[in-house]
Design a protein around this motif. Structure first.
Motif, PDB file in Angstrom:
ATOM      1  N   ASP A 145       2.431   1.538 -12.535  1.00 34.38           N
ATOM      2  CA  ASP A 145       2.345   1.416 -11.080  1.00 34.38           C
ATOM      3  C   ASP A 145       3.432   2.276 -10.447  1.00 34.38           C
ATOM      4  OD1 ASP A 145       1.289   0.596  -8.682  1.00 34.38           O
ATOM      5  OD2 ASP A 145       1.516  -1.545  -9.089  1.00 34.38           O
ATOM      6  N   SER A 146       3.317   2.506  -9.155  1.00 34.31           N
ATOM      7  CA  SER A 146       4.343   3.244  -8.423  1.00 34.31           C
ATOM      8  C   SER A 146       4.761   2.442  -7.205  1.00 34.31           C
ATOM      9  CB  SER A 146       3.836   4.626  -8.001  1.00 34.31           C
ATOM     10  OG  SER A 146       2.744   4.515  -7.108  1.00 34.31           O
ATOM     11  N   MET A 161       0.851  -1.199   0.000  1.00 29.33           N
ATOM     12  CA  MET A 161       0.000   0.000   0.000  1.00 29.33           C
ATOM     13  C   MET A 161       0.882   1.244   0.000  1.00 29.33           C
ATOM     14  SD  MET A 161      -2.963   1.140   2.712  1.00 29.33           S
ATOM     15  CE  MET A 161      -3.965  -0.256   2.275  1.00 29.33           C
ATOM     16  N   ILE A 162       0.488   2.253  -0.746  1.00 29.31           N
ATOM     17  CA  ILE A 162       1.284   3.478  -0.851  1.00 29.31           C
ATOM     18  C   ILE A 162       1.133   4.327   0.404  1.00 29.31           C
ATOM     19  CG2 ILE A 162       1.410   5.699  -2.045  1.00 29.31           C
ATOM     20  CD1 ILE A 162       0.931   4.281  -4.603  1.00 29.31           C
ATOM     21  N   ASP A 163       2.253   4.780   0.898  1.00 27.63           N
ATOM     22  CA  ASP A 163       2.287   5.677   2.046  1.00 27.63           C
ATOM     23  C   ASP A 163       2.058   7.102   1.563  1.00 27.63           C
ATOM     24  OD1 ASP A 163       2.808   7.126   4.280  1.00 27.63           O
ATOM     25  OD2 ASP A 163       4.956   6.680   4.343  1.00 27.63           O
ATOM     26  N   LEU A 164       0.988   7.721   2.026  1.00 30.27           N
ATOM     27  CA  LEU A 164       0.642   9.072   1.583  1.00 30.27           C
ATOM     28  C   LEU A 164       1.055  10.126   2.607  1.00 30.27           C
ATOM     29  CD1 LEU A 164      -2.852   8.515  -0.036  1.00 30.27           C
ATOM     30  CD2 LEU A 164      -0.610   8.579  -1.130  1.00 30.27           C
ATOM     31  N   SER A 165       2.040   9.818   3.432  1.00 28.22           N
ATOM     32  CA  SER A 165       2.533  10.801   4.396  1.00 28.22           C
ATOM     33  C   SER A 165       3.271  11.911   3.668  1.00 28.22           C
ATOM     34  CB  SER A 165       3.463  10.115   5.400  1.00 28.22           C
ATOM     35  OG  SER A 165       4.559   9.514   4.729  1.00 28.22           O
ATOM     36  N   VAL A 166       3.699  12.917   4.417  1.00 31.71           N
ATOM     37  CA  VAL A 166       4.380  14.055   3.807  1.00 31.71           C
ATOM     38  C   VAL A 166       5.637  13.567   3.084  1.00 31.71           C
ATOM     39  CG1 VAL A 166       5.539  16.237   4.257  1.00 31.71           C
ATOM     40  CG2 VAL A 166       3.489  15.610   5.558  1.00 31.71           C
ATOM     41  N   PRO A 167       5.811  13.928   1.798  1.00 28.98           N
ATOM     42  CA  PRO A 167       6.973  13.459   1.052  1.00 28.98           C
ATOM     43  C   PRO A 167       8.284  13.937   1.669  1.00 28.98           C
ATOM     44  CG  PRO A 167       5.301  14.347  -0.431  1.00 28.98           C
ATOM     45  CD  PRO A 167       4.893  14.698   0.960  1.00 28.98           C
ATOM     46  N   CYS A 168       9.317  13.097   1.558  1.00 30.77           N
ATOM     47  CA  CYS A 168      10.644  13.428   2.064  1.00 30.77           C
ATOM     48  C   CYS A 168      11.570  13.661   0.875  1.00 30.77           C
ATOM     49  CB  CYS A 168      11.179  12.296   2.938  1.00 30.77           C
ATOM     50  SG  CYS A 168      10.115  11.901   4.339  1.00 30.77           S
ATOM     51  N   HIS A 226       7.801   8.275  -3.990  1.00 33.50           N
ATOM     52  CA  HIS A 226       7.377   7.180  -4.863  1.00 33.50           C
ATOM     53  C   HIS A 226       7.774   7.453  -6.310  1.00 33.50           C
ATOM     54  CE1 HIS A 226       4.458   7.557  -1.504  1.00 33.50           C
ATOM     55  NE2 HIS A 226       4.691   6.264  -1.399  1.00 33.50           N
ATOM     56  N   TYR A 227       8.310   6.445  -6.960  1.00 37.63           N
ATOM     57  CA  TYR A 227       8.628   6.557  -8.383  1.00 37.63           C
ATOM     58  C   TYR A 227       7.592   5.796  -9.201  1.00 37.63           C
ATOM     59  CZ  TYR A 227      10.624   1.807  -8.000  1.00 37.63           C
ATOM     60  OH  TYR A 227      10.807   0.462  -7.792  1.00 37.63           O
ATOM     61  N   LEU A 228       7.478   6.163 -10.459  1.00 45.59           N
ATOM     62  CA  LEU A 228       6.511   5.553 -11.370  1.00 45.59           C
ATOM     63  C   LEU A 228       7.245   4.675 -12.373  1.00 45.59           C
ATOM     64  CD1 LEU A 228       3.412   5.772 -12.426  1.00 45.59           C
ATOM     65  CD2 LEU A 228       4.419   7.208 -14.198  1.00 45.59           C
ATOM     66  N   VAL A 255       9.781   7.283 -13.968  1.00 45.17           N
ATOM     67  CA  VAL A 255       9.643   8.699 -13.624  1.00 45.17           C
ATOM     68  C   VAL A 255       9.988   8.888 -12.149  1.00 45.17           C
ATOM     69  CG1 VAL A 255       8.125  10.701 -13.544  1.00 45.17           C
ATOM     70  CG2 VAL A 255       7.847   9.009 -15.373  1.00 45.17           C
ATOM     71  N   ILE A 256      10.964   9.769 -11.897  1.00 41.61           N
ATOM     72  CA  ILE A 256      11.381  10.115 -10.539  1.00 41.61           C
ATOM     73  C   ILE A 256      10.988  11.572 -10.289  1.00 41.61           C
ATOM     74  CG2 ILE A 256      13.302  10.183  -8.905  1.00 41.61           C
ATOM     75  CD1 ILE A 256      13.047   7.440 -10.128  1.00 41.61           C
ATOM     76  N   ILE A 257      10.236  11.818  -9.221  1.00 37.48           N
ATOM     77  CA  ILE A 257       9.799  13.159  -8.868  1.00 37.48           C
ATOM     78  C   ILE A 257      10.626  13.653  -7.676  1.00 37.48           C
ATOM     79  CG2 ILE A 257       7.880  14.578  -8.044  1.00 37.48           C
ATOM     80  CD1 ILE A 257       7.506  13.630 -10.904  1.00 37.48           C
ATOM     81  N   ALA A 258      11.260  14.808  -7.830  1.00 37.01           N
ATOM     82  CA  ALA A 258      12.048  15.382  -6.735  1.00 37.01           C
ATOM     83  C   ALA A 258      11.208  16.291  -5.842  1.00 37.01           C
ATOM     84  CB  ALA A 258      13.226  16.174  -7.304  1.00 37.01           C
ATOM     85  N   GLN A 259      10.227  16.960  -6.440  1.00 36.30           N
ATOM     86  CA  GLN A 259       9.416  17.942  -5.715  1.00 36.30           C
ATOM     87  C   GLN A 259       8.055  18.032  -6.381  1.00 36.30           C
ATOM     88  OE1 GLN A 259      11.051  21.853  -4.028  1.00 36.30           O
ATOM     89  NE2 GLN A 259      10.131  22.530  -5.950  1.00 36.30           N
ATOM     90  N   GLY A 260       6.989  18.199  -5.569  1.00 39.94           N
ATOM     91  CA  GLY A 260       5.641  18.227  -6.117  1.00 39.94           C
ATOM     92  C   GLY A 260       5.035  16.834  -6.108  1.00 39.94           C
ATOM     93  N   ARG A 261       3.913  16.709  -6.776  1.00 43.02           N
ATOM     94  CA  ARG A 261       3.224  15.414  -6.792  1.00 43.02           C
ATOM     95  C   ARG A 261       2.410  15.262  -8.059  1.00 43.02           C
ATOM     96  NH1 ARG A 261      -0.453  13.286  -1.817  1.00 43.02           N
ATOM     97  NH2 ARG A 261       1.633  12.800  -1.059  1.00 43.02           N
ATOM     98  N   LYS A 262       2.375  14.041  -8.563  1.00 40.61           N
ATOM     99  CA  LYS A 262       1.480  13.682  -9.649  1.00 40.61           C
ATOM    100  C   LYS A 262       0.599  12.531  -9.184  1.00 40.61           C
ATOM    101  CE  LYS A 262       3.890  15.181 -13.849  1.00 40.61           C
ATOM    102  NZ  LYS A 262       2.745  15.681 -14.621  1.00 40.61           N
ATOM    103  N   THR A 263      -0.663  12.576  -9.606  1.00 39.15           N
ATOM    104  CA  THR A 263      -1.604  11.507  -9.300  1.00 39.15           C
ATOM    105  C   THR A 263      -2.187  10.997 -10.601  1.00 39.15           C
ATOM    106  OG1 THR A 263      -2.185  12.556  -7.196  1.00 39.15           O
ATOM    107  CG2 THR A 263      -3.652  10.828  -8.013  1.00 39.15           C
TER     108      THR A 263
END
Length: 302
Positions: A132-133, A1-8, A77-79, A55-63
């Motif tokens: 998937d991520s 399950m994906i952890d939706l806590s504050v991104p680090c 999380h990476y995609l 896809v690697i995200i350093a800052q921000g979020r995609k859904t």
């Protein structure tokens, strides 16, 4: 399950992408298989299409939304997109904290080459996902930092860049989503057979393809091909081809200034009225209105 806590976030990833990612949306790097991502605004859920990529995200979020599933990719999380796939995506970024990311194209030949050298793999019995991520671990994060550092100069990119791309793909193959990439290199797997057809449609989208011939190319009966195609893409072959054409047409209108009639012909439509109807059904606006909206957004954010 994906952890939706504050991104680090990884500060080094943010600093490198702040330097390298130019403009809005995707921008090119010194390697053709690597592209940067930047967005300084919130983009509501809208249809997009990606090539097979990591896809690697350093800052921000995609859904992302695909087949009813929500797929989060952010600094935690990476995609992995194992096949070229249209889906819907929401982007969260702002002027103060723009979304920053990097997309690395996945080539089946590289996956096959790496697998020949790997002595062990995991999760062989898991069902593959087209998209998937998973949680971004330190080894993949640091491999991405090394890739970005190599892209700062032309000589480093030419000499070190290809090996850094291999390292990122290798780390993903070792991780929880590696099984989907591994099947791309398995010529006899249903997933691998469908992925080859998808890559062909993604490249040769202007042609009218015969589903019977596509099924033969995949080594399947028509009914089996339809079933496996829908299991991977959540659509029929003809619907998939239509979506790819419409996305390509939108790109032509926004980035190359083509009008709707020219764009329709260039992506393979014979009827301009049919193109307009199907375009509005997918994007919610007619071709001219959608292209103008996106062009204004790009100008405003430039």
């Amino acid at each position: 399950m994906i952890d939706l806590s504050v991104p680090c976030p990884n500060p080094r990833l943010i600093a490198l992408l702040s330097e390298l990612a130019a403009g809005q949306g995707f921008s090119d790097s010194r390697l053709p298989e690597v592209r940067f991502m930047r967005s300084t605004q919130h983009v509501p859920n809208s249809p997009i299409v990606y090539d097979s990529s990591i896809v690697i995200i350093a800052q921000g979020r995609k859904t992302g939304t695909f087949d009813g599933r929500k797929i989060i990719y952010d600094p935690n999380h990476y995609l992995v997109l194992a096949v070229p796939l249209p889906f819907e995506c929401e982007t969260e970024g702002s002027l103060g904290e723009p979304l920053l990311g990097v997309s690395i194209e996945v080539k089946p030949a590289m996956v096959a080459e790496l697998l020949l050298q790997m002595t062990s793999t995991k999760d062989e019995d898991l069902a593959p996902h087209a998209i998937d991520s998973a949680s971004l671990d330190e080894s993949l994060s640091e491999a991405t930092v090394r890739l970005l550092e190599s892209l700062r100069t032309g000589e480093d990119a030419r000499i070190l860049g290809p090996q850094r791309v291999r390292e990122v793909v290798y780390r993903v193959l070792q991780g929880p989503l590696g099984h989907s990439l591994r099947l791309l290199a398995a010529p006899d797997s249903h997933f691998g057979q469908i992925s080859r057809v998808l890559n062909r449609l993604h490249i040769d989208y202007t042609r009218n393809h015969d589903v019977t011939l596509l099924a033969q190319e995949a080594g399947m009966s028509v009914s089996t091909f339809h079933a496996h195609f829908k299991a991977v893409t959540s659509s029929s072959p003809l619907q998939y081809l239509k979506n790819i054409r419409l996305h390509k047409a939108r790109q032509l209108m926004v980035h190359e200034g083509a009008n709707a009639g020219v764009a329709a012909l260039q992506v393979g439509y014979e009827s301009a009225s049919q193109f307009s109807r199907e375009f509005k059904r997918l994007f919610g606006e007619g071709p001219a209105a959608e292209a103008e909206r996106l062009r204004k957004a790009l100008v405003r954010l430039a």
